[in-house]
Structure formats: structure tokens, C-alpha cells
Design a protein around this motif. Structure first.
Motif, mmCIF file in Angstrom:
data_model
loop_
_atom_site.group_PDB
_atom_site.id
_atom_site.type_symbol
_atom_site.label_atom_id
_atom_site.label_comp_id
_atom_site.label_asym_id
_atom_site.label_seq_id
_atom_site.Cartn_x
_atom_site.Cartn_y
_atom_site.Cartn_z
ATOM 1 N N ARG A 469 20.872 -35.073 11.398
ATOM 2 C CA ARG A 469 20.196 -33.941 12.019
ATOM 3 C C ARG A 469 21.241 -32.937 12.506
ATOM 4 O O ARG A 469 22.423 -33.261 12.627
ATOM 5 C CB ARG A 469 19.352 -34.404 13.206
ATOM 6 N N GLU A 472 22.549 -31.967 18.741
ATOM 7 C CA GLU A 472 21.574 -31.694 19.801
ATOM 8 C C GLU A 472 21.797 -30.328 20.439
ATOM 9 O O GLU A 472 20.832 -29.661 20.846
ATOM 10 C CB GLU A 472 21.654 -32.790 20.862
ATOM 11 N N LEU A 475 19.870 -27.914 18.403
ATOM 12 C CA LEU A 475 18.426 -28.128 18.548
ATOM 13 C C LEU A 475 17.932 -27.571 19.883
ATOM 14 O O LEU A 475 16.817 -27.008 19.963
ATOM 15 C CB LEU A 475 18.100 -29.612 18.428
ATOM 16 N N GLU A 476 18.745 -27.694 20.933
ATOM 17 C CA GLU A 476 18.374 -27.112 22.221
ATOM 18 C C GLU A 476 18.356 -25.591 22.146
ATOM 19 O O GLU A 476 17.468 -24.941 22.729
ATOM 20 C CB GLU A 476 19.352 -27.573 23.307
#
Length: 710
Positions: A469, A472, A475-476
Motif C-alpha cells: 500500500r 500511511e 494515506l493520511e
């Protein structure tokens, strides 16, 4: 030649070992422990990582002054997707489905490399790849053996041309990694491969064979095992199959340190046994270890190795030097003045820009794209101002020369001042201050471009990841931007298919840019604003989740498939928590226009070995924008002697259609396209029922039954 001189022809050393190099003598760490004498360097056969016209001339001149017989060095380097003009990474090039442009990219890379003194490139890499955790998927053209073979041929043609001896602007190609390196367990570099010989021949070997049939001069061994034996010491693979069965008489080189790695693999007790097994397997050049230099003469003296095997290896190396014209002109095409004219020329950069446009794949679009020059645009993300668009294996390229995406977009706007830019986060880190800056930059925008992805070190060799992925932090950033309620397009810069959770369902549009190369920023801006209509199609499936991996379109069915008429609800081959199918299938890609397919037709419902079938389908551009459609033909054998894939790509056509224009696309299905490896390794077709599939990708297509009669 003395015995020692012959043995030393088989060693390849890095640039710092050689006098005349700018970093000569700077050998540290493991390199210093090789135990190489000055005389061995004077006798060495080839150089690793050599580039730059004046430096190669200096090294070659110094070498010839010290080599007793005046045998020139071979200058070799990893010129994988460009020299100074960096093209998209090979996985991206595959997504263009454009063999002519792929060949042109290799031709340009060869020309720039040759004038800079390079003789051999360690490319193409044609490993079949099915596991995006493996960092080196970026170096392959994908998961399909047919397409990999076609691109392998195209790259060899581009690098070598039709007359390697007579054309100094070409370089010798080295196909890699032989064999099946793409099947490394768990997607982890240097790891074990365990395949049946039938699987090896059916899926993994065809692309190597195609490159050799095209005349590829060299082969590189892989790091992995094949049938329990590391490739570099695998006589069955290298001597029996490659040399005897396929008739390859070119140069076989180990990968970096692979000869000595037979020891930790557990098939050689020491360097002497590693040297013995590698030479017997047919390895001509040992890269960056000294097992041959330290032990071959002694092994020959003891009668454990025939000197004839050494002579064969030396002869192949000398023959390649002769083919490259090095005995007549040891400097070949190296020319500092011409280098300035050719390398990174405007013509070459324009070719890189064209290929970057054709390699990018539009994965999602709800109507946000193309953007309009009159809009207020915010470009946010760690790649908004980054020059890290070249990707792995671009060591001769310059990130400083890359036009940043934000600046390329600014150049498209009616009012350049209407662009706002913010990093928003780093690749793997984020602060509240960065997020606040991103929100402020986006607040007054009509549309937002989020420039996201992996840095170059996150893929490529040794760039394996268990979690594929986006980090993070990114993604945030997506979550914060989404809260504004403004439309945004995600542009992804990466070297592998990703798990797109947190991106795909949130963004209004997703453009897969891969690592697009030197002209990538400009190319992506062309696509975002519709100056060019996206036409790329995936050559590697995007998983729904890493838990599916490996996931690929040409898989086998099971005895309990989902969706069968008598399938049960639970006791079928399935996950309980995710779909079996990938998020995005092989062959998938969107456009700014819509293509409609008419009823596909077969010329007959029965074919014979002497009477092929014709498949026809009318394709219409039903939209308002000119575009390129890649029409794909797949076949399934419904009843084989062994299980057969649910679909196999057999051919494709790219058609350019104006709005409202139609074209009838024709394919021919021949008996030889239906052949496969049986359990006894015979290669033939079976009479019986088949399905042909015609459509825009491996998932969305029409089914046409037919029979093969014999």
C-alpha cells in the motif's frame, strides 16, 4: 595465451580496479577482499559499470599499455531504460503495448551508451513476474509470456540493430536473468524458485528464447535455484538446455558475486568447488568475485577441469570483442565531442516524452479529467516538486534535469499564478504543519492533483515490500484532502502494482504514471490536460489485496471454481474476506473516449492445422475525442492433457480512431498458437474445443467457441 592470461579473461571487475578511471584505487569493503593482484587487473577481460567517453578511453588506453597481448577490455553497464535520456521503467514500457517505441527507446539508449564508451548492456530483463512484492517487477514488462517475448525481441533489435559489427552506435545485449528469477518465493530478492520443468518451459522460458532467437549476444545467470540447483552452477539449465538444446554459443555471465554465492547456497564447499561447478555449467565470465582467478589454474593442473572448457569460454569472450570491432578499434564509438551532441539531445528527450505518455495508465476517472487550463489547480504531495521520476537503474540519468510535475502543470494554465503547490507530506513521514499547508493550498482550488507514490529505493533490486500500500503518511494526506469535498486526481509514481486501498475508492481519478523518466513531468501534464489521450494498458494485474499475491490473469482453474453451475456457496476455491479477482486486471486501461465493440465473428467454427481461423470485430470510437484502443485476443483450451490457463493472450492490435470512426480488426488463430507442453514435455496441440475471447482487457471480452480438428 598463458594459462593465467586465459583464466583472467574470465573475470569482470568494477571500474575502481582500473588505472585511468577517475575513482581508480578506491576499492573498499567487500571489493577490497577479493584478493586481486595487479597482474590480474592487467589481464582482466571486462569492466563493470563503465561509462563516459573520455574515462572509457583513458581506462582502455592504460589497460592496453599493460596487457601483454593487447587484448582490449569489454565495457559493460546496466543500461536498462535509458542512458542519460531516461525512458519509463520497463514495466511501464510494457504498458504502452507499443513494440516500435520500445525498440526506439533501446536504440536511443544504445546510441547514447555507445558514444559514451559502453559496449554491452545488461538488458533486456524478460523475467516473467507475478508477485508485485518483488522489487524487480519494474524491470520486466509483465506477467504474460507472449508479451514479454515480443518486448524482449524489440529491445534486442533496438540495442543491437541489424549489424552489430558494422554499426558502432549499437551495443551488445545481455538477456537476464536466466532463469525464472521472477518466480522467487514470497517476492523476496535472491530467494528460492521451485518450479516443475513443465511450468518452467511453458511460462518462464519463452521470453529468453525469443531474445536469443533475435540474436541477443549474451545471457546473465539468475541468483535463484532451479530444481534445487543455483542457476550459476546448474549444468542442466546452462550447459544442456541453453548451450546444447537451444544452441546458444554466445557469452554467459554470472550476476554480481553469483559464482561465490554457490557456497552459502550450500552446493559448494569452497571457492574452488564454486569455480569448478560454474565453469562446468558453462559460465564464461565471473562478475565481481575471484573464484576462477584463484582456483581454475590449479583445478586444471590437477585434472579436475579440462582446459578445453576454459578455452571455450575464452574463445567466446574474444569472439564478442571481435564482433564489436574492438581489436581494430578498442575505443569503438567513444567520442567526447560527439558525446556532447548526442547524449540527452532534444530528439531523444522528445522520444522519452512520447513513450511516457503512452506508458501511463488511466485507472479511474469519474469525469474530473482532463483538467482545463482555466481552472485553479493545487498540486500536492511528495512528488509535486520531486525530481525522483527516473526510477531504479537510472544511474547515468540526472534528476536535476527532470521538469517537476508542478512546473509542467503550471505551464498548461491560462494563469500560471492560479497554481498552488504543497508537499503535504514526505514519502513515509508527515507532520501536522505539512498537512495544514496542504489543506491551505487546496482550499481555493477547483481541482486538486495529488502526486503520490514510492521513492526509487522502494522498488528495483533489493526493493522488496511485504506491504504494497502507499505509506500511511500519504494515506493520511488523502484523508485530509478528501474532507474538503473538492475533486482530486491521484497521480501515482511507483515501480510496482500497488494495493490501492485508501486511494482508489477516494480519488475521482487515478493515473498510474509509474517512474516515467526524464520527460515524465511534462508527459503527465500532457495527459492530465487532455493534450494526449491516455492509451496505456496494464501488463501486470493490480491486486485487491496483498493476500491474493501472486495474482495473475492466466491462472489455472480448480476443480471447485467460483461461479460454476454446480458450485457450492462455501466449499469452492475462494477467500472468505476478499474477492478472488484482482482490483484491476491484465490489459485494463481507460481513455477519455469510449470504444464500442460490435459482435465478434469467427470465419468458421472448426479449424485444422492447415486451415486457420479468422476473428473479426468492429471497434467504434463512440466518444468525442480521438483515441487509441488496444484490442486483445485470448484463447482457452477447454480440455488439455494437463490443466490449461483460463485465458492466454495470443495477439493484439492497436487502432487509432477519430470520434465516430469505426475499424474492423482482424486476427488469425493458427494451430501453432494452441500448442503447449504436455506432461512428457512434448510440445503440441490437442484436438478439441476452445474459446476465443476478444475485448479491451483480460476480463471484459466476448466469447467465441471453436474446435480444432486433426
Amino acid at each position: 595465451m598463458t594459462l593465467e592470461e586465459k583464466v583472467d579473461q574470465l573475470i569482470q571487475l568494477a571500474v575502481p580496479f582500473f588505472e585511468g578511471a577517475s575513482d581508480a584505487g578506491q576499492i573498499t569493503g567487500p571489493m577490497a577482499s577479493l584478493g586481486i593482484t595487479e597482474q590480474t587487473v592487467h589481464n582482466a577481460g571486462s569492466v563493470l559499470g563503465m561509462a563516459g567517453a573520455q574515462e572509457t578511453i583513458n581506462v582502455q588506453r592504460a589497460h592496453l599499455e599493460r596487457n601483454r597481448l593487447g587484448i582490449p577490455l569489454l565495457m559493460m553497464a546496466d543500461i536498462v531504460h535509458g542512458f542519460k535520456t531516461i525512458f519509463p521503467v520497463p514495466l511501464a514500457i510494457g504498458c504502452s503495448w507499443d513494440l516500435e517505441l520500445a525498440e526506439r527507446s533501446a536504440e536511443i539508449a544504445a546510441k547514447e551508451a555507445a558514444v559514451s564508451g559502453v559496449h554491452v548492456t545488461f538488458a533486456p530483463m524478460v523475467d516473467l513476474v507475478r508477485d508485485p512484492r518483488w522489487g524487480r517487477v519494474m524491470e520486466s514488462t509483465g506477467e504474460d509470456p507472449y508479451l514479454n517475448a515480443e518486448f524482449g525481441r524489440a529491445f534486442v533489435r533496438g540495442f543491437q540493430g541489424a549489424d552489430l559489427a558494422g554499426d558502432p552506435d549499437r551495443v551488445a545485449a545481455c538477456v537476464k536473468h536466466f532463469a525464472a528469477y521472477g518466480a522467487a518465493e514470497a517476492g523476496r530478492d535472491y530467494n528460492t524458485v521451485d518450479l516443475s520443468e513443465r511450468q518452467l518451459r511453458e511460462f518462464y522460458l519463452p521470453a529468453y528464447k525469443a531474445a536469443l532467437d533475435e540474436g541477443c549476444e549474451m545471457v546473465m545467470t539468475s541468483f535463484n535455484t532451479v530444481e534445487g540447483v543455483p542457476s550459476t552452477g546448474n549444468a542442466k539449465l546452462m550447459r544442456n538446455l541453453l548451450r546444447e538444446e537451444w544452441g546458444f554459443d554466445g557469452v554467459l555471465i554470472s550476476d554480481w558475486g553469483a559464482v561465490k554465492e554457490l557456497i552459502p547456497h550450500g552446493v559448494a564447499a569452497d571457492e574452488a568447488e564454486a569455480a569448478l561447478k560454474s565453469l562446468k555449467a558453462g559460465v564464461d565470465i565471473e562478475m565481481m568475485t575471484a573464484c576462477y582467478t584463484h582456483h581454475l589454474a590449479d583445478l586444471i593442473g590437477k585434472g579436475e577441469v579440462e582446459e578445453a572448457l576454459l578455452d571455450e569460454a575464452v574463445l567466446r569472450i574474444l569472439q564478442l570483442k571481435e564482433k564489436l570491432g574492438l581489436f581494430d578499434n578498442p575505443y569503438r564509438a567513444a567520442d567526447p565531442e560527439r558525446e556532447k551532441e548526442i547524449v540527452f539531445s532534444a530528439e531523444h528527450r522528445e522520444a522519452a516524452r512520447e513513450l511516457a505518455r503512452k506508458s501511463s495508465v488511466l485507472l479511474k476517472n469519474d469525469g474530473l479529467l482532463p483538467l482545463k487550463p482555466s481552472q485553479r489547480i493545487a498540486v500536492i504531495g511528495p512528488f509535486s516538486r520531486s525530481g525522483d521520476l527516473l526510477g531504479p537503474w537510472s544511474w547515468t540519468g540526472s534528476s536535476d534535469a527532470v521538469v517537476r510535475l508542478s512546473e509542467a502543470i503550471r505551464g498548461k494554465l491560462s494563469d500560471p499564478a492560479s497554481l498552488t503547490v504543497a508537499d503535504g507530506c514526505g514519502i513515509e513521514s508527515v507532520t501536522e504543519e505539512q498537512l495544514a499547508e496542504a489543506v491551505e493550498a487546496a482550499r481555493n482550488a477547483d481541482a486538486i492533483v495529488l502526486a503520490l507514490g514510492e521513492n526509487s529505493d522502494m522498488s528495483g533490486e533489493a526493493g522488496c515490500r511485504a506491504d504494497i500500500r502507499l505509506p500511511e503518511a500519504q494515506l493520511e494526506l488523502i484523508r485530509r484532502v478528501r474532507r474538503l469535498g473538492k475533486p482530486f486526481a491521484a497521480v501515482l509514481f511507483n515501480g510496482r502494482p500497488l494495493d490501492l486501498h485508501g486511494v482508489f475508492e477516494e480519488a475521482n481519478a487515478v493515473l498510474e504514471a509509474w517512474f516515467p523518466g526524464s520527460e515524465g513531468g511534462l508527459a503527465i501534464a500532457d495527459l492530465l490536460f487532455g493534450d494526449v489521450n491516455p492509451s496505456g494498458r496494464l501488463t501486470m494485474s493490480f491486486p485487491f489485496s496483498v493476500g491474493q499475491v501472486p495474482v495473475y490473469y492466466n491462472a489455472f482453474n480448480t476443480g471447485r471454481p467460483q461461479g460454476a453451475p454446480d458450485a457450492q456457496v462455501r466449499y469452492v476455491s475462494q477467500y472468505l474476506d476478499i474477492p478472488n479477482e484482482p482490483l484491476l486486471p491484465f490489459g485494463f486501461g481507460l481513455s477519455y473516449t469510449a470504444f464500442e465493440y460490435g459482435q465478434a465473428e469467427l470465419s468458421s467454427d472448426t479449424m485444422t492445422p492447415d486451415r486457420p481461423l479468422t476473428v473479426t470485430v468492429r471497434v467504434t470510437n463512440a466518444g468525442s475525442t480521438a483515441g487509441v484502443e488496444t484490442v486483445q485476443l485470448y484463447v482457452r483450451d477447454l480440455s488439455g492433457e494437463v490443466v490449461r490457463p483460463v485465458k492466454e493472450l495470443k495477439d493484439y492490435r492497436q487502432v487509432t480512431l477519430q470520434p465516430g470512426e469505426s475499424q474492423v480488426v482482424r486476427f488469425e488463430i493458427r494451430e501453432e498458437q494452441l500448442r503447449y507442453y504436455h506432461s512428457d514435455l512434448s510440445h503440441s496441440s490437442d484436438a478439441g474445443t476452445f474459446h476465443a475471447f476478444v475485448g479491451s482487457n483480460s476480463r471484459d471480452n466476448a466469447v467465441l467457441p471453436f474446435r480444432l480438428a486433426k
